[in-house]
Design a protein around this motif. Structure first.
Motif, PDB file in Angstrom:
ATOM      1  N   ILE A   7      -8.252  -8.852 -47.682  1.00  0.00           N
ATOM      2  CA  ILE A   7      -9.300  -8.731 -46.658  1.00  0.00           C
ATOM      3  C   ILE A   7      -9.197  -7.377 -45.956  1.00  0.00           C
ATOM      4  O   ILE A   7     -10.206  -6.703 -45.717  1.00  0.00           O
ATOM      5  CB  ILE A   7      -9.175  -9.878 -45.632  1.00  0.00           C
ATOM      6  CG1 ILE A   7      -9.332 -11.243 -46.321  1.00  0.00           C
ATOM      7  CG2 ILE A   7     -10.209  -9.723 -44.514  1.00  0.00           C
ATOM      8  CD1 ILE A   7      -8.946 -12.413 -45.439  1.00  0.00           C
ATOM      9  N   TRP A   8      -7.989  -6.961 -45.625  1.00  0.00           N
ATOM     10  CA  TRP A   8      -7.767  -5.709 -44.886  1.00  0.00           C
ATOM     11  C   TRP A   8      -8.325  -4.504 -45.637  1.00  0.00           C
ATOM     12  O   TRP A   8      -8.818  -3.557 -45.032  1.00  0.00           O
ATOM     13  CB  TRP A   8      -6.273  -5.547 -44.633  1.00  0.00           C
ATOM     14  CG  TRP A   8      -5.877  -4.197 -44.107  1.00  0.00           C
ATOM     15  CD1 TRP A   8      -6.220  -3.647 -42.906  1.00  0.00           C
ATOM     16  CD2 TRP A   8      -5.066  -3.221 -44.776  1.00  0.00           C
ATOM     17  NE1 TRP A   8      -5.665  -2.395 -42.773  1.00  0.00           N
ATOM     18  CE2 TRP A   8      -4.946  -2.111 -43.909  1.00  0.00           C
ATOM     19  CE3 TRP A   8      -4.416  -3.191 -46.010  1.00  0.00           C
ATOM     20  CZ2 TRP A   8      -4.218  -0.978 -44.259  1.00  0.00           C
ATOM     21  CZ3 TRP A   8      -3.680  -2.070 -46.351  1.00  0.00           C
ATOM     22  CH2 TRP A   8      -3.588  -0.981 -45.487  1.00  0.00           C
ATOM     23  N   ARG A   9      -8.306  -4.535 -46.953  1.00  0.00           N
ATOM     24  CA  ARG A   9      -8.743  -3.400 -47.764  1.00  0.00           C
ATOM     25  C   ARG A   9     -10.257  -3.178 -47.704  1.00  0.00           C
ATOM     26  O   ARG A   9     -10.739  -2.140 -48.155  1.00  0.00           O
ATOM     27  CB  ARG A   9      -8.322  -3.606 -49.226  1.00  0.00           C
ATOM     28  CG  ARG A   9      -6.834  -3.465 -49.475  1.00  0.00           C
ATOM     29  CD  ARG A   9      -6.477  -3.713 -50.930  1.00  0.00           C
ATOM     30  NE  ARG A   9      -7.286  -2.914 -51.837  1.00  0.00           N
ATOM     31  CZ  ARG A   9      -8.190  -3.406 -52.680  1.00  0.00           C
ATOM     32  NH1 ARG A   9      -8.413  -4.716 -52.725  1.00  0.00           N
ATOM     33  NH2 ARG A   9      -8.885  -2.615 -53.488  1.00  0.00           N
ATOM     34  N   HIS A  10     -11.013  -4.140 -47.159  1.00  0.00           N
ATOM     35  CA  HIS A  10     -12.473  -4.035 -47.150  1.00  0.00           C
ATOM     36  C   HIS A  10     -12.995  -3.890 -45.724  1.00  0.00           C
ATOM     37  O   HIS A  10     -12.484  -4.514 -44.791  1.00  0.00           O
ATOM     38  CB  HIS A  10     -13.090  -5.268 -47.819  1.00  0.00           C
ATOM     39  CG  HIS A  10     -12.766  -5.371 -49.278  1.00  0.00           C
ATOM     40  ND1 HIS A  10     -11.610  -5.963 -49.725  1.00  0.00           N
ATOM     41  CD2 HIS A  10     -13.440  -4.943 -50.377  1.00  0.00           C
ATOM     42  CE1 HIS A  10     -11.584  -5.903 -51.052  1.00  0.00           C
ATOM     43  NE2 HIS A  10     -12.679  -5.288 -51.465  1.00  0.00           N
ATOM     44  N   HIS A  11     -14.042  -3.080 -45.590  1.00  0.00           N
ATOM     45  CA  HIS A  11     -14.613  -2.824 -44.268  1.00  0.00           C
ATOM     46  C   HIS A  11     -15.346  -4.055 -43.737  1.00  0.00           C
ATOM     47  O   HIS A  11     -15.201  -4.414 -42.564  1.00  0.00           O
ATOM     48  CB  HIS A  11     -15.575  -1.631 -44.341  1.00  0.00           C
ATOM     49  CG  HIS A  11     -16.167  -1.249 -43.017  1.00  0.00           C
ATOM     50  ND1 HIS A  11     -15.390  -0.797 -41.958  1.00  0.00           N
ATOM     51  CD2 HIS A  11     -17.460  -1.272 -42.563  1.00  0.00           C
ATOM     52  CE1 HIS A  11     -16.171  -0.554 -40.925  1.00  0.00           C
ATOM     53  NE2 HIS A  11     -17.430  -0.840 -41.257  1.00  0.00           N
TER      54      HIS A  11
END
Length: 384
Positions: free
Chosen positions: A374-378
């Protein structure tokens, strides 16, 4: 908002401290006592998607007020001294609490867009603090007062909320033909969260987070007693774990806006939950080590819950999307949370509690891995 948040866990967390009195005065069978926690979780699972849609159609502020009415009505119906009314009231307030759980993040997204970190801190800290205190205070009140009086005093905040929230109805924004057209255009650009792959990833994170938390709350006392600790000590350790959640209600929202803040908190979650839970496999666990592990787990579990709220607001572009994602994640997540402790309890009784500890540690590792995805996506609408 802070007062509403204070009443989103209290009606549920106050019940364990009242169970002995309920069983004595109402003749509540032990076989039904566990339903006082399970029923609200099932209500969250069923009602959350509906409340998200109603918030968009009728206005978030108005639907929250309707939810507060249900919490108040359910809380005071539980004062009628019969088992039937106890469960009717619990069901109603479960639906009401679901409304606050789903729609307060939407309020934060729409009305605190420039101070989301501070508003999220206020929301989660109020909910966790009052919920944790309710577990201990309810037992003390029941020991000194009648059951009815103790429950009535703990339910007074529901009446306060009905008065305090009224001015917010001036800002209610129900869907109009114009906003409905705008929503249609938005839906064309952004599909329903139920058809968005990353929304399912967020849902998976919330579901595993809920499962791990409720397994720990439900079965840690049993695990500690198998380690040779007394029932009183075991219960105190679980309270220590819950209180250790509180610092993360401040730290996570305040660091989440920084470039590596979410990644750092995910690291805390992974190390704390996987390492802390695995520590219960140490033979002849001493009290000092048990306290340390519970503080470690409490900090990590608090980080995990607060990250899930941060994901609702950070990974969407407006309040309607926040409510939709929150409703979707809580629907599936609390359904898992309602079933998970029962399944792992059966495993513990049939195959041993060491296996439950190992499975909980593995689930914690899985949750951390999902969080990094989740963190990797804006936003949830990004492509993989």
């Amino acid at each position: 908002m802070i007062l509403v948040a204070a009443n989103l866990r209290l009606p549920i967390t106050m019940m364990p401290g009242l169970l002995p009195s309920l069983q004595h005065e109402l003749g509540l069978p032990s076989s039904l006592a566990g339903l006082l926690t399970t029923i609200p979780l099932l209500a969250f699972a069923i009602a959350s998607p509906l409340l998200a849609r109603w918030g968009q159609r009728f206005g978030t502020e108005l639907v929250i007020y309707g939810s507060l009415i249900l919490i108040g009505l359910g809380s005071f119906l539980r004062l009628i001294p019969t088992v039937a009314w106890l469960f009717v009231g619990t069901s109603l307030l479960g639906v009401g609490v679901a409304g606050g759980n789903v729609l307060i993040p939407a309020i934060i997204k729409d009305d605190f867009s420039t101070t989301m970190d501070r508003a999220t801190t206020q929301y989660t800290l109020s909910m966790l603090l009052v919920g944790a205190l309710g577990t201990g205070v309810s037992g003390l009140l029941a020991a000194r007062w009648s059951l009815t009086l103790a429950m009535a005093v703990l339910s007074l905040i529901a009446l306060v909320n009905l008065v305090v929230w009224l001015p917010n109805l001036r800002f209610n924004r129900p869907a109009s033909p114009t906003t409905a057209t705008t929503a249609t255009h938005k839906a064309t650009a952004h599909p329903s969260v139920w058809r968005t792959p990353l929304a399912w990833v967020v849902t998976g994170y919330f579901g595993v987070q809920s499962l791990v938390f409720y397994v720990l709350i439900t079965w840690l006392p049993e695990i500690f007693m198998h380690q040779g600790l007394s029932a009183v000590t075991a219960g105190t350790l679980v309270t220590v774990m819950q209180l250790s959640n509180l610092p993360m209600a401040y730290i996570v929202p305040m660091t989440s806006s920084k470039p590596s803040g979410v990644a750092a908190m995910l690291g805390v979650t992974g190390i704390g939950l996987v390492g802390g839970v695995a520590g219960f496999l140490i033979p002849h666990l001493s009290l000092g080590v048990a306290i340390f592990l519970n503080v470690l787990i409490g900090l990590a579990a608090g980080a995990a819950f607060n990250l899930s709220v941060v994901f609702f607001t950070q990974k969407t572009t407006n309040g309607d999307e926040t409510a939709a994602l929150s409703g979707m994640a809580q629907s599936a997540g609390y359904l898992v949370a309602a079933v998970g402790p029962v399944m792992l309890g059966w495993i513990g009784n049939a195959l041993g509690w060491s296996l439950v500890v190992g499975l909980t540690a593995a689930l914690s590792a899985l949750m951390t891995a999902i969080g990094f995805v989740i963190w990797r996506h804006h936003t949830i609408y990004d492509r993989y």
